[in-house]
Enzyme design. Structure first.
Site, PDB file in Angstrom:
ATOM      1  N   ARG A 127       2.031  -3.231  -3.954  1.00 31.15           N
ATOM      2  CA  ARG A 127       3.171  -4.109  -4.236  1.00 31.15           C
ATOM      3  C   ARG A 127       3.557  -4.989  -3.047  1.00 31.15           C
ATOM      4  O   ARG A 127       4.384  -5.882  -3.176  1.00 31.15           O
ATOM      5  CB  ARG A 127       4.360  -3.274  -4.710  1.00 31.15           C
ATOM      6  CG  ARG A 127       4.007  -2.564  -6.028  1.00 31.15           C
ATOM      7  CD  ARG A 127       5.155  -1.791  -6.588  1.00 31.15           C
ATOM      8  NE  ARG A 127       6.273  -2.652  -6.945  1.00 31.15           N
ATOM      9  CZ  ARG A 127       7.426  -2.216  -7.414  1.00 31.15           C
ATOM     10  NH1 ARG A 127       7.611  -0.924  -7.571  1.00 31.15           N
ATOM     11  NH2 ARG A 127       8.393  -3.050  -7.706  1.00 31.15           N
ATOM     12  N   ARG A 165      34.784   6.455   3.812  1.00 31.07           N
ATOM     13  CA  ARG A 165      34.140   5.636   2.795  1.00 31.07           C
ATOM     14  C   ARG A 165      34.760   5.879   1.424  1.00 31.07           C
ATOM     15  O   ARG A 165      34.867   7.009   0.982  1.00 31.07           O
ATOM     16  CB  ARG A 165      32.627   5.935   2.750  1.00 31.07           C
ATOM     17  CG  ARG A 165      31.933   5.774   4.107  1.00 31.07           C
ATOM     18  CD  ARG A 165      31.703   4.313   4.448  1.00 31.07           C
ATOM     19  NE  ARG A 165      30.811   3.675   3.498  1.00 31.07           N
ATOM     20  CZ  ARG A 165      29.491   3.616   3.639  1.00 31.07           C
ATOM     21  NH1 ARG A 165      28.911   4.148   4.684  1.00 31.07           N
ATOM     22  NH2 ARG A 165      28.754   3.006   2.743  1.00 31.07           N
ATOM     23  N   HIS A 172      -6.052  -4.237  -2.442  1.00 26.62           N
ATOM     24  CA  HIS A 172      -4.721  -3.815  -2.005  1.00 26.62           C
ATOM     25  C   HIS A 172      -4.685  -3.278  -0.580  1.00 26.62           C
ATOM     26  O   HIS A 172      -3.696  -2.703  -0.151  1.00 26.62           O
ATOM     27  CB  HIS A 172      -4.170  -2.764  -2.978  1.00 26.62           C
ATOM     28  CG  HIS A 172      -4.066  -3.261  -4.383  1.00 26.62           C
ATOM     29  ND1 HIS A 172      -3.350  -4.399  -4.715  1.00 26.62           N
ATOM     30  CD2 HIS A 172      -4.592  -2.800  -5.539  1.00 26.62           C
ATOM     31  CE1 HIS A 172      -3.451  -4.605  -6.013  1.00 26.62           C
ATOM     32  NE2 HIS A 172      -4.198  -3.649  -6.538  1.00 26.62           N
ATOM     33  N   PRO A 225       7.957   5.813  -0.908  1.00 30.96           N
ATOM     34  CA  PRO A 225       7.910   6.816   0.168  1.00 30.96           C
ATOM     35  C   PRO A 225       9.285   6.939   0.826  1.00 30.96           C
ATOM     36  O   PRO A 225       9.897   5.941   1.177  1.00 30.96           O
ATOM     37  CB  PRO A 225       6.894   6.251   1.149  1.00 30.96           C
ATOM     38  CG  PRO A 225       6.171   5.169   0.416  1.00 30.96           C
ATOM     39  CD  PRO A 225       7.109   4.665  -0.636  1.00 30.96           C
ATOM     40  N   GLU A 226       9.773   8.160   0.940  1.00 33.68           N
ATOM     41  CA  GLU A 226      11.048   8.392   1.625  1.00 33.68           C
ATOM     42  C   GLU A 226      10.762   9.033   2.981  1.00 33.68           C
ATOM     43  O   GLU A 226       9.607   9.246   3.338  1.00 33.68           O
ATOM     44  CB  GLU A 226      11.946   9.257   0.734  1.00 33.68           C
ATOM     45  CG  GLU A 226      12.267   8.526  -0.587  1.00 33.68           C
ATOM     46  CD  GLU A 226      13.552   8.996  -1.243  1.00 33.68           C
ATOM     47  OE1 GLU A 226      14.559   9.172  -0.538  1.00 33.68           O
ATOM     48  OE2 GLU A 226      13.555   9.178  -2.469  1.00 33.68           O
TER      49      GLU A 226
END
Ligand SMILES: [Zn+2]
Length: 276
Positions: A112, A156, A94, A2-3
């Site tokens: 996970r 950077r 889960h 998930p972002e």
């Protein structure tokens, strides 16, 4: 994984429905990435009777404000939050966290177990600051200006894709959205950030906002483990221009999309449309 857009879509899907709810019980399953009560002296019983006042987001953390204290929720690699005002089925193998309230149950499903729910006395508490203090600016916040973005990347010397993935200068540009934004800005992912001109930095700034907004509008991506808190899949992945399209023709020029590895992550780009 998930972002930010998925996390924000998840937030929007239950924030209004849980606001004002009183906590009835907590159920904790298998250990997650961090313990629920990292500081000694707190327990699940303390939270019973408190009211959920608001759900905010900072980076990929959801901040569940209570009448006293906050819960920081992170979805990790595969976490999914479900909020239901109907009775949920018994917790499965889960399902590692349930917050039962007067307005429904919030459940974290996380095969996970890289996700976490962490209690902090406030956002200023050391444990909360440890998680939140080093995050870059919010893409939709006032601080994410073109000036700020150009100055940050100009310092950077790493490839721009790596700079975006670092979460600095801006949070929320994970692997999918970095690849997509760089395509829309016609910039190669390998280009050193410090060598990007001001006009191209401005173009990338706009592309980041557009790609994230597009994902929010479409309800988040359909990546394997994600569904929003109503259990519906999003649709963003269908719109990807380069992400996960190795060997397929570019939508603009028909040249096959290339893939390379950068810092253990796959990067996708069009060698014709995107220039160093
Ligand atoms: Zn192309």
């Amino acid at each position: 994984m998930p972002e930010l857009p998925e996390v924000e879509v998840t937030r929007l899907s239950f924030a209004d429905r849980i606001a004002g709810a009183r906590i009835l019980a907590l159920r904790v399953g298998k250990p997650l990435r961090w313990p629920l009560f990292p500081v000694l002296g707190h327990s699940a019983d303390d939270l019973v009777g408190r009211t959920v006042t608001e759900v905010r987001r900072r980076g990929k953390y959801l901040l569940l404000d209570m009448s006293e204290g906050i819960l920081l929720i992170h979805l990790g690699m595969s976490g999914r939050l479900i909020f239901s005002n109907a009775a949920l089925p018994l917790a499965g193998a889960h399902d590692h966290f349930d917050l039962q309230t007067t307005q429904g149950t919030l459940r974290l499903h996380d095969p996970r177990r890289f996700g976490a729910v962490v209690y902090a006395e406030s956002e200023e508490a050391p444990i909360a600051q440890k998680l939140l203090a080093n995050l870059g600016v919010e893409p939709f916040g006032d601080a994410f200006t073109m000036d700020y973005f150009y100055k940050s990347i100009h310092q950077r010397k790493s490839p721009i894709k790596q700079v975006l993935l670092s979460g600095q200068p801006v949070v929320g540009v994970g692997n999918i959205y970095a690849s997509e934004a760089l395509f829309h800005a016609a910039l190669r992912p390998q280009t050193l950030a410090s060598r990007i001109s001001r006009p191209r930095a401005d173009k990338l700034h706009a592309a980041i906002l557009r790609v994230l907004q597009n994902a929010l509008d479409l309800g988040g991506s359909t990546l394997r483990d994600f569904a929003n808190a109503h259990g519906e899949d999003g649709h963003f992945q269908l719109q990807a221009a380069v992400y996960d399209r190795a060997g397929l023709p570019c939508h603009v020029c028909l040249v096959p999309i290339k893939t390379i590895r950068q810092g253990q992550r796959s990067t996708f780009y069009c060698a014709n449309c995107q220039r160093p």
